[in-house]
Design a protein around this motif. Structure first.
Motif, PDB file in Angstrom:
ATOM      1  N   ASN A  64      -4.237  -8.576  -2.939  1.00 28.41           N
ATOM      2  CA  ASN A  64      -4.051  -7.127  -2.933  1.00 28.41           C
ATOM      3  C   ASN A  64      -2.588  -6.738  -2.806  1.00 28.41           C
ATOM      4  O   ASN A  64      -2.193  -5.671  -3.281  1.00 28.41           O
ATOM      5  CB  ASN A  64      -4.906  -6.514  -1.820  1.00 28.41           C
ATOM      6  CG  ASN A  64      -6.386  -6.556  -2.175  1.00 28.41           C
ATOM      7  OD1 ASN A  64      -6.829  -5.890  -3.091  1.00 28.41           O
ATOM      8  ND2 ASN A  64      -7.140  -7.373  -1.462  1.00 28.41           N
ATOM      9  N   THR A 116      -5.553   2.265  -1.581  1.00 27.50           N
ATOM     10  CA  THR A 116      -6.485   1.390  -2.292  1.00 27.50           C
ATOM     11  C   THR A 116      -7.614   1.001  -1.351  1.00 27.50           C
ATOM     12  O   THR A 116      -7.431   0.882  -0.143  1.00 27.50           O
ATOM     13  CB  THR A 116      -5.781   0.130  -2.811  1.00 27.50           C
ATOM     14  OG1 THR A 116      -5.123  -0.529  -1.736  1.00 27.50           O
ATOM     15  CG2 THR A 116      -4.774   0.489  -3.886  1.00 27.50           C
ATOM     16  N   ASN A 169      -1.548  -4.318  -5.737  1.00 27.91           N
ATOM     17  CA  ASN A 169      -0.954  -3.034  -5.363  1.00 27.91           C
ATOM     18  C   ASN A 169       0.463  -2.906  -5.903  1.00 27.91           C
ATOM     19  O   ASN A 169       0.855  -1.857  -6.440  1.00 27.91           O
ATOM     20  CB  ASN A 169      -0.916  -2.886  -3.837  1.00 27.91           C
ATOM     21  CG  ASN A 169      -2.275  -2.739  -3.204  1.00 27.91           C
ATOM     22  OD1 ASN A 169      -3.259  -2.451  -3.874  1.00 27.91           O
ATOM     23  ND2 ASN A 169      -2.353  -2.946  -1.903  1.00 27.91           N
ATOM     24  N   MET A 200       0.834  -1.205   0.000  1.00 29.94           N
ATOM     25  CA  MET A 200       0.000   0.000   0.000  1.00 29.94           C
ATOM     26  C   MET A 200       0.868   1.253   0.000  1.00 29.94           C
ATOM     27  O   MET A 200       0.560   2.236  -0.689  1.00 29.94           O
ATOM     28  CB  MET A 200      -0.926  -0.021   1.211  1.00 29.94           C
ATOM     29  CG  MET A 200      -1.984  -1.115   1.167  1.00 29.94           C
ATOM     30  SD  MET A 200      -2.950  -1.242   2.694  1.00 29.94           S
ATOM     31  CE  MET A 200      -3.842   0.324   2.657  1.00 29.94           C
ATOM     32  N   LEU A 245       2.445   1.733  -3.523  1.00 28.74           N
ATOM     33  CA  LEU A 245       1.507   2.332  -4.469  1.00 28.74           C
ATOM     34  C   LEU A 245       1.281   3.804  -4.146  1.00 28.74           C
ATOM     35  O   LEU A 245       1.183   4.649  -5.050  1.00 28.74           O
ATOM     36  CB  LEU A 245       0.184   1.567  -4.458  1.00 28.74           C
ATOM     37  CG  LEU A 245      -0.803   1.965  -5.564  1.00 28.74           C
ATOM     38  CD1 LEU A 245      -1.553   0.748  -6.094  1.00 28.74           C
ATOM     39  CD2 LEU A 245      -1.809   2.999  -5.067  1.00 28.74           C
TER      40      LEU A 245
END
Length: 696
Positions: free
Chosen positions: A460, A187, A464, A163, A166
């Motif tokens: 994820n 996200t 990501n 996370m 990103l």
């Protein structure tokens, strides 16, 4: 008490923190949560004291560092708040040190070689971005889990790293567009959870369900899902009562569950939440699965989360609805009214397209389990080939950019249903595609390949990371451009041309698509042993280590753990089949054959001329089936013994895929045939008909 009054009542959330912490402590904690600033110990002590007082008021006597090891489920160790007082009594205490750090045994969890058995020390570290909560009499503190050497032994730590990766790259892009007001990008995820509910008493009589979570044997009942009458059908009273209590318990814990309905298969249902940040959504989904099973037990049922608990009907998935948002509330995947004019949206869209194309193998790995291998590629789930559905309008926009032709737009049609009393409404400019693994659904992407029992963290992390890597490449190219607008147009056009092979708006269930995908050069990694080796390919290792999401050692450990889980899962299933066949099924069929033989003998004793064709034929058939069951059971058992000679996990996994699973399928087919020939009262287990249709 109304829902707004009790929603989040068991969560130490922002409302509680603001009310119970001093202004300075609250401000410092918010900076840690929002900006990642270091947490001072004095602040941690103040938070811990307030958290303990609040939890005790809610009935808590213990606290636990709640973490997500590589088992795929959560782990917890409970410690009470009590400390000895000088007078021999006790007081309740909870320090900032206890809040920040715990020390579980790291050697007892899967580590993939990161830790030796004698290297036991591990640490849990408080994750302040996910709120603590009280469940039962325990204060749950979401934490990360690492080894003594600092290696991540969990799913949360790489997720938080992805996370942040990103966020860093997306902020570079936004600054190029002149957006100075945004402080961070995150996200958001809304995971739709599918599951089965069956009667608990029937469950207890099925060793395969108890040991493996799925039925290893079972003849199809006369009725399954052929009539499509269960999907969105009226909810049965026992299920409705379960859903009502489930909602209440999850709402108290701050989980924003919203949609519930019957799914396609009998006894199958779905629960979907409102979107939230990915880290919190991951914690909430783990919590949801736990509460589902607890509440089901209270209603005399069992919640099955296996991807394929019953053959012949749909299995259960988990649809990962994923989007990118700013801290100011802007969805970066929202096309707006004129997507062809929205350069920022198109750039982020192209970043996702390139990421999925470049790292389709990582997305496939992120959903790889023995259970999900049974589901992917069936007419209920996407194939193992990763592709993107964009719909007609966005596809037309990209085609116009690729060809440098003007985009004339898609006319919106007003729907007329032929009944004056019914309202008229505008039809969407694109359809939905439930056969696509990765579908754009308006302002988000829906990744449909996840299995229902899996943590959404793995998917994820890869999603990501892949998008962060592409945004990094985009930013590197655009930051040095002399003409920004021209550079954006060229970049978008180049990306479309280079990666349009991943775009497919057709029927993903059609065999013709698999042939077309092969011609396009897309990968079709059908099973876990097929895809897991891709994790260690240089391009994937370079990307994931370069972004700081994993170290090389952590990636090696994930490779080892995934293969080990696959091998152990199927091995348990195979050994369960052998046990069931030997101890229950063969004796049951033999007893019934003896009964039929006895009936024939009794008829002959009355009159030797009485016909016994039915009995004789059935005994022959049953005798042949018992011999086949015995032979196939022995063959499966021998294969399992040979697994110990494999050189490593990869060889073992391939042997399971190529030899053990076909042997299991052969044994199942014979046993299922025997079930159809054996009287109902003689069969040792509840049938599919009973399991799927018993809950009313």
């Amino acid at each position: 008490m109304t829902i707004p009054e009790y929603f989040g009542s068991m969560v130490f959330d922002d409302r509680v923190m603001k009310a119970r912490l001093s202004a300075d402590v609250y401000h410092s904690l918010r900076q840690t949560i929002d900006q990642g600033t270091k947490l001072d110990l004095s602040v941690a002590n103040a938070v811990a004291a307030a958290m303990k007082d609040w939890a005790v008021e809610k009935g808590a006597t213990h606290f636990t560092h709640w973490f997500q090891p590589m088992t795929g489920i959560t782990a917890e160790k409970h410690d009470s708040f009590i400390s000895p007082a000088p007078d021999g009594r006790v007081i309740l205490e909870f320090s900032g040190k206890e809040l920040i750090k715990g020390e579980p045994d790291a050697s007892s969890f899967p580590s993939g070689g990161l830790r030796a058995t004698f290297e036991a020390r591990g640490y849990t570290a408080w994750d302040p971005t996910s709120y603590a909560f009280v469940k039962g009499k325990v204060l749950y503190i979401p934490t990360a889990f690492c080894s003594y050497g600092g290696e991540a032994l969990d799913k949360k730590t790489p997720l938080l790293r992805s996370m942040e990766a990103l966020n860093r790259q997306a902020m570079r892009i936004l600054r190029l567009f002149g957006n100075e007001g945004v402080k961070c990008v995150h996200t958001c995820v809304g995971p739709e959870q599918e599951y089965f509910l069956i009667d608990a008493e029937l469950y207890k009589r099925r060793p395969d369900l108890i040991y493996t979570g799925r039925t290893l044997f079972g003849a199809r009942p006369p009725k399954g899902q052929e009539l499509d009458d269960h999907y969105f059908g009226s909810i049965k009273p026992r299920v409705a009562a379960f859903m009502e209590e489930l909602n209440e318990e999850l709402w108290k814990l701050g989980v924003q569950v919203k949609t519930e309905h019957n799914e396609v298969a009998p006894a199958q249902h779905e629960l979907a939440p409102i979107y939230t940040t990915t880290n919190l959504a991951t914690d909430h989904n783990q919590l949801t699965m736990q509460v589902m099973q607890t509440v089901a037990a209270k209603h005399g049922m069992v919640c099955l989360l296996h991807e394929k608990p019953f053959a012949g009907v749909n299995g259960s998935g988990k649809h990962n609805n994923w989007s990118i948002s700013t801290d100011t509330g802007v969805n970066l995947l929202s096309p707006g009214e004129t997507p062809h004019e929205n350069a920022q949206f198109l750039l982020f869209l192209c970043a996702v397209i390139q990421a999925v194309d470049d790292y389709q193998d990582l997305l496939r790995i992120s959903v790889a389990t023995a259970g999900n291998d049974h589901r992917l590629g069936a007419n209920e789930a996407p194939p193992a080939v990763v592709s993107i559905f964009l719909g007609d309008e966005l596809t037309a926009v990209l085609q116009s950019i690729e060809s440098d032709a003007p985009y004339h737009g898609t006319e919106r049609t007003r729907m007329k249903l032929g009944v004056p009393a019914l309202p008229r409404f505008l039809r969407d400019t694109t359809d939905r595609n439930r056969t696509s693994p990765f579908a754009f659904t308006g302002n988000k992407f829906e990744f449909r390949m996840l299995g229902s029992s899996s943590s959404i963290a793995c998917t994820n992390i890869m999603l990501n990371s892949a998008v962060a890597d592409t945004l990094r490449k985009f930013a590197d190219r655009l930051e040095g451009a002399e003409d920004f607008e021209s550079a954006i147009h060229t970049l978008i056009r180049d990306t479309i041309i280079a990666h349009k092979r991943i775009l497919f708006n057709g029927n993903g269930y059609d065999d013709a698509w698999l042939e077309e995908a092969a011609r396009r050069g897309l990968s079709n990694l059908r099973t876990t042993p097929d895809c897991v080796p891709c994790l260690l390919e240089k391009k994937n290792v370079d990307m994931l280590t370069g972004l700081g999401v994993y170290t090389a050692a952590e990636l090696q450990s994930r490779y080892e753990i995934t293969l080990e889980n696959y091998c152990k899962t199927v091995s348990i299933e195979a050994l369960t089949m052998v046990d069931m066949a030997r101890r229950d099924i063969l004796p049951a069929v033999e007893r019934y054959a003896a009964q039929v033989s006895g009936a024939a003998a009794a008829k002959k004793a009355v009159d030797s001329q009485l016909p016994c064709a039915y009995e004789t034929g059935l005994v022959r058939r049953l005798s042949g089936l018992t011999d086949r069951i015995a032979d196939e059971t022995a063959a499966l058992e021998q294969l399992m013994a040979q697994l110990h000679t494999a050189a490593d996990g990869a060889e073992t996994a391939c042997c399971i895929r190529d030899q053990v699973l076909p042997a299991m399928a052969a044994l199942r087919a014979t046993v299922d045939e025997a079930e159809t020939q054996t009287a109902a009262g003689c069969w040792p287990y509840p049938t599919y008909g009973e399991l799927l249709f018993s809950v009313r």
